[in-house]
Design an enzyme around this catalytic site. Structure first.
Site, PDB file in Angstrom:
ATOM      1  CD  GLU A 247      40.375  38.463  40.888  1.00 41.65           C
ATOM      2  OE1 GLU A 247      39.905  38.067  39.806  1.00 41.65           O
ATOM      3  OE2 GLU A 247      40.028  39.513  41.428  1.00 41.65           O
ATOM      4  CE  LYS A 249      43.942  34.187  31.608  1.00 39.36           C
ATOM      5  NZ  LYS A 249      43.041  33.418  30.797  1.00 39.36           N
ATOM      6  NE  ARG A 254      35.735  39.769  31.582  1.00 39.78           N
ATOM      7  CZ  ARG A 254      36.754  40.585  31.327  1.00 39.78           C
ATOM      8  NH1 ARG A 254      37.658  40.267  30.427  1.00 39.78           N
ATOM      9  NH2 ARG A 254      36.867  41.740  31.960  1.00 39.78           N
ATOM     10  NE  ARG A 269      37.465  38.037  25.191  1.00 41.03           N
ATOM     11  CZ  ARG A 269      38.162  37.497  26.181  1.00 41.03           C
ATOM     12  NH1 ARG A 269      37.649  36.566  26.936  1.00 41.03           N
ATOM     13  NH2 ARG A 269      39.376  37.879  26.379  1.00 41.03           N
ATOM     14  CD  GLU A 298      36.373  33.386  31.917  1.00 41.42           C
ATOM     15  OE1 GLU A 298      36.235  34.618  31.827  1.00 41.42           O
ATOM     16  OE2 GLU A 298      37.097  32.717  31.145  1.00 41.42           O
ATOM     17  CG  PHE A 338      36.528  38.161  37.607  1.00 40.21           C
ATOM     18  CD1 PHE A 338      36.613  39.341  36.907  1.00 40.21           C
ATOM     19  CD2 PHE A 338      36.383  36.966  36.908  1.00 40.21           C
ATOM     20  CE1 PHE A 338      36.542  39.347  35.522  1.00 40.21           C
ATOM     21  CE2 PHE A 338      36.309  36.954  35.518  1.00 40.21           C
ATOM     22  CZ  PHE A 338      36.386  38.165  34.821  1.00 40.21           C
ATOM     23  CE  LYS A 418      46.862  37.590  28.067  1.00 36.84           C
ATOM     24  NZ  LYS A 418      45.938  37.527  26.966  1.00 36.84           N
TER      25      LYS A 418
HETATM   26  P1  AMP Z   1      43.133  35.735  27.960  1.00 38.26           P
HETATM   27  O1  AMP Z   1      41.806  35.182  27.453  1.00 38.26           O
HETATM   28  O2  AMP Z   1      44.198  34.702  28.001  1.00 38.26           O
HETATM   29  O3  AMP Z   1      43.501  37.010  27.255  1.00 38.26           O
HETATM   30  O4  AMP Z   1      42.924  36.160  29.471  1.00 38.26           O
HETATM   31  C1  AMP Z   1      42.000  37.127  29.884  1.00 38.26           C
HETATM   32  C2  AMP Z   1      40.651  36.483  30.153  1.00 38.26           C
HETATM   33  O5  AMP Z   1      40.716  35.589  31.263  1.00 38.26           O
HETATM   34  C3  AMP Z   1      39.575  37.450  30.565  1.00 38.26           C
HETATM   35  O6  AMP Z   1      39.034  38.121  29.461  1.00 38.26           O
HETATM   36  C4  AMP Z   1      38.560  36.554  31.236  1.00 38.26           C
HETATM   37  O7  AMP Z   1      37.682  36.022  30.266  1.00 38.26           O
HETATM   38  C5  AMP Z   1      39.402  35.412  31.759  1.00 38.26           C
HETATM   39  N1  AMP Z   1      39.470  35.322  33.239  1.00 38.26           N
HETATM   40  C6  AMP Z   1      39.448  34.177  33.919  1.00 38.26           C
HETATM   41  N2  AMP Z   1      39.540  34.384  35.236  1.00 38.26           N
HETATM   42  C7  AMP Z   1      39.618  35.723  35.417  1.00 38.26           C
HETATM   43  C8  AMP Z   1      39.739  36.580  36.566  1.00 38.26           C
HETATM   44  N3  AMP Z   1      39.818  36.098  37.807  1.00 38.26           N
HETATM   45  N4  AMP Z   1      39.805  37.922  36.342  1.00 38.26           N
HETATM   46  C9  AMP Z   1      39.743  38.430  35.085  1.00 38.26           C
HETATM   47  N5  AMP Z   1      39.634  37.665  33.987  1.00 38.26           N
HETATM   48  C10 AMP Z   1      39.570  36.341  34.130  1.00 38.26           C
END
Ligand code: AMP
Length: 554
Positions: A247, A249, A254, A269, A298, A338, A418
């Site tokens: 998907e 990102k 969040r 979040r 998001e 999502f 991720k």
């Molecule tokens: P990170 O903030 O780098 O730890 O990455 C995880 C975060 O990406 C999640 O907590 C979401 O806030 C965000 N995110 C963005 N797009 C998505 C997606 N398609 N699925 C899940 N999380 C996503």
């Protein structure tokens, strides 16, 4: 009524116990002697949480403020340095100074009374709030015996040091309720709060299920599922297997949206209720109110043409309660969903991701909700192309999700990875230097640390004063001073709570840092108020990036 003094005695006994099993027994035994409400408070206090989650960080009582208040009660303490040198921790220093009163007050506080007073301190806002908070804290400490004062202080600075982690508490709760530990852990995943779990176990008896409890009464946020980093799409296939989806990102914040017929509620979040800040998201999802849906998604900032803007912009909208109309005109946001965590009042988190996603698809279309872009790639090559196209289109990267994985709230589960360009790290500010010249009066050089999972601590990996506006410097200075623990030679050491996103050019070997590495040309690109310190990047990630660049051909 359970006395706070009894609670303090149990904490003291825990400090003297080495055996995990004995600790579990001590905690379980103590909690089972309390009524449900008191047990819930005791469980929270024991894991170092003065307030119920969702209340935000509103206590704003730093260690130095606590010390000031406690020492003022005894007319001041000139020998503070000696007291701290002799004490094993901050709580003991407070106890020592409180023992200087002509008479130690006899214990009268109940657990509920202490909880009520913490809530009251947190609720103080507006004019002179700092002075009023300290006044209320002084009232509490005056009523506390020295031993109670020690634990009031320890809870407030989140430094119990008796070894009761959340994991140990859940084991103790399982023993208290005579339930399997796994079941209690799952209940905790769904509820996200040891206090609530304690109450449910005590009140719900044998019939309790995590699913029912979420459907009941008012909406409660689940902890969001977290992701682990992966280097690239090929690794994601290697780790998750061939059955995955990718998907886009999105670089936003969040949100978890509970659509119920009585109201739509939006949680951040960190599980704070931010419904009032985002009326357009309420509007966009209200069509699903009669479906009892819980959405995970998001929110991103967009410009007038609908193009995505930087992450910092969306944070301007979060948690704001005033002038919402003006702000939403100035900085519109868009929602992308999502995942689907509940439907018709039932949790769906135990369904495989592909089923949750299919159900989400059926809801989103008719309701006019946007889904994050997605494919189910047939090969790593196809996935790689999707990733490259995502970057080219301005996305932060992609998320890889295993099709049959369950939604594991609050857990960095193995189901989600991720994948993004490795150019920033989320790090925690552990100290800051007072600035000079133009930055005089501000804490402006920030010591950045990664989470050291093995040690359960934070490892410094660099410093920076770059990347912030004057307003951000001022704001951070104020927030860091509220987290102040200690100060020496122009450096203020703080509770590790504030997360910042940091860009850097590369990672160098450095003997000045205990971990042996430091970031070169570090620059703060965002203050991640939406993240807690547990979500910061790990030392293992920093090491992995360091090794990868060393291996890279010159
Ligand atoms: P990170 O903030 O780098 O730890 O990455 C995880 C975060 O990406 C999640 O907590 C979401 O806030 C965000 N995110 C963005 N797009 C998505 C997606 N398609 N699925 C899940 N999380 C996503």
């Amino acid at each position: 009524m359970a006395s706070f003094y009894d609670f303090a005695l149990v904490c003291q006994a825990l400090e003297q116990t080495q055996s995990r099993n004995q600790m579990v027994e001590l905690v379980a035994d103590f909690l089972s002697r309390l009524d449900a409400g008191e047990a819930a408070i005791a469980a929270r206090f024991m894991v170092g949480q003065p307030l119920a989650p969702g209340a935000g960080e509103r206590l704003q009582v730093s260690g130095s403020a606590l010390w000031k208040v406690a020492s003022a009660i005894v007319g001041g303490a000139d020998d503070a340095e000696d007291i701290f040198a002799a004490a094993v921790d901050f709580g003991e220093a407070i106890e020592t100074v409180l023992r200087r009163r002509p008479e130690d007050p006899s214990p009268t506080l109940s657990l509920a009374e202490v909880a009520r007073r913490f809530d009251e301190i947190a609720a103080i806002e507006g004019r002179n709030s700092r002075r009023r908070k300290l006044g209320a804290l002084g009232d509490l400490l005056r009523l506390s015996s020295a031993l109670e004062g020690r634990y009031v202080a320890k809870i407030l600075v989140h430094e119990l040091r008796h070894g009761v982690s959340e994991g140990l508490m859940l084991e103790a709760l399982a023993r208290m309720a005579g339930r399997p530990a796994d079941e209690v852990r799952r209940l905790h995943m769904a509820q996200g709060d040891v206090g609530r779990v304690t109450r449910i176990l005590r009140e719900g008896g044998a019939s309790v299920s995590p699913m029912e409890t979420v459907a009941a009464d008012r909406p409660r946020a689940l902890k969001p599922m977290l992701a682990q980093p992966a280097r690239n799409v090929a690794d994601a296939f290697a780790i998750l297997g061939p059955h995955i989806a990718l998907e886009h990102k999105l670089d936003g914040a969040r949100v978890q949206i509970h659509c119920r017929s009585d109201a739509v509620r939006i949680f951040s979040r960190r599980m704070n209720d931010i419904t009032l800040s985002l009326p357009e998201v309420v509007q966009a999802t209200s069509a699903l109110a009669h479906r009892g849906a819980i959405l995970d998604g998001e929110v991103i900032a967009i410009d007038r043409e609908g193009r995505p803007r930087a992450f910092q912009e969306v944070m301007r909208r979060f948690g704001r309660r005033r002038e919402i109309d003006r702000l939403s005109a100035e900085q519109p946001v868009a929602l992308y969903v999502f995942d689907l965590l509940g439907l018709n009042g039932e949790l769906t988190i135990d369904l495989p991701y592909q089923e949750r996603y299919a159900a989400l698809g059926e809801l989103a279309g008719p309701a006019g909700l946007a889904l994050a872009g997605r494919i189910v790639p047939a090969s790593a090559d196809e996935g790689e192309r999707f990733y490259e196209a995502a970057l080219a289109a301005g996305f932060e990267g992609v998320m890889a999700k295993e099709l049959s994985s369950r939604y594991t709230p609050g857990v960095r589960g193995s189901g989600w990875l991720k994948i993004k360009r490795a150019d920033t790290l989320d790090l925690v500010i552990v100290a800051a230097d007072w600035g000079y010249g133009r930055r005089k009066g501000w804490l402006s050089n920030y010591h950045l640390a990664a989470r050291d999972e093995a040690q359960g601590s934070f490892a410094a990996v660099g410093k920076t004063f770059k990347g912030l506006t004057d307003e951000e410097f001022r704001d951070l200075t104020e927030r860091l001073l509220a987290l102040r623990r200690d100060e020496a030679h122009g450096t203020v050491f703080v509770k590790p709570e504030i997360v910042v996103e940091v860009a850097y050019s590369d990672i160098q070997r450095s003997p000045s840092y205990p971990c042996g590495m430091t970031l070169r040309f570090a620059r703060i690109v965002g203050i991640r108020n939406d993240k807690s310190q547990e979500e910061a990047d790990t030392l293992a990630t920093v090491t992995e990036r360091f090794e990868r660049q060393v291996l890279r051909p010159a």
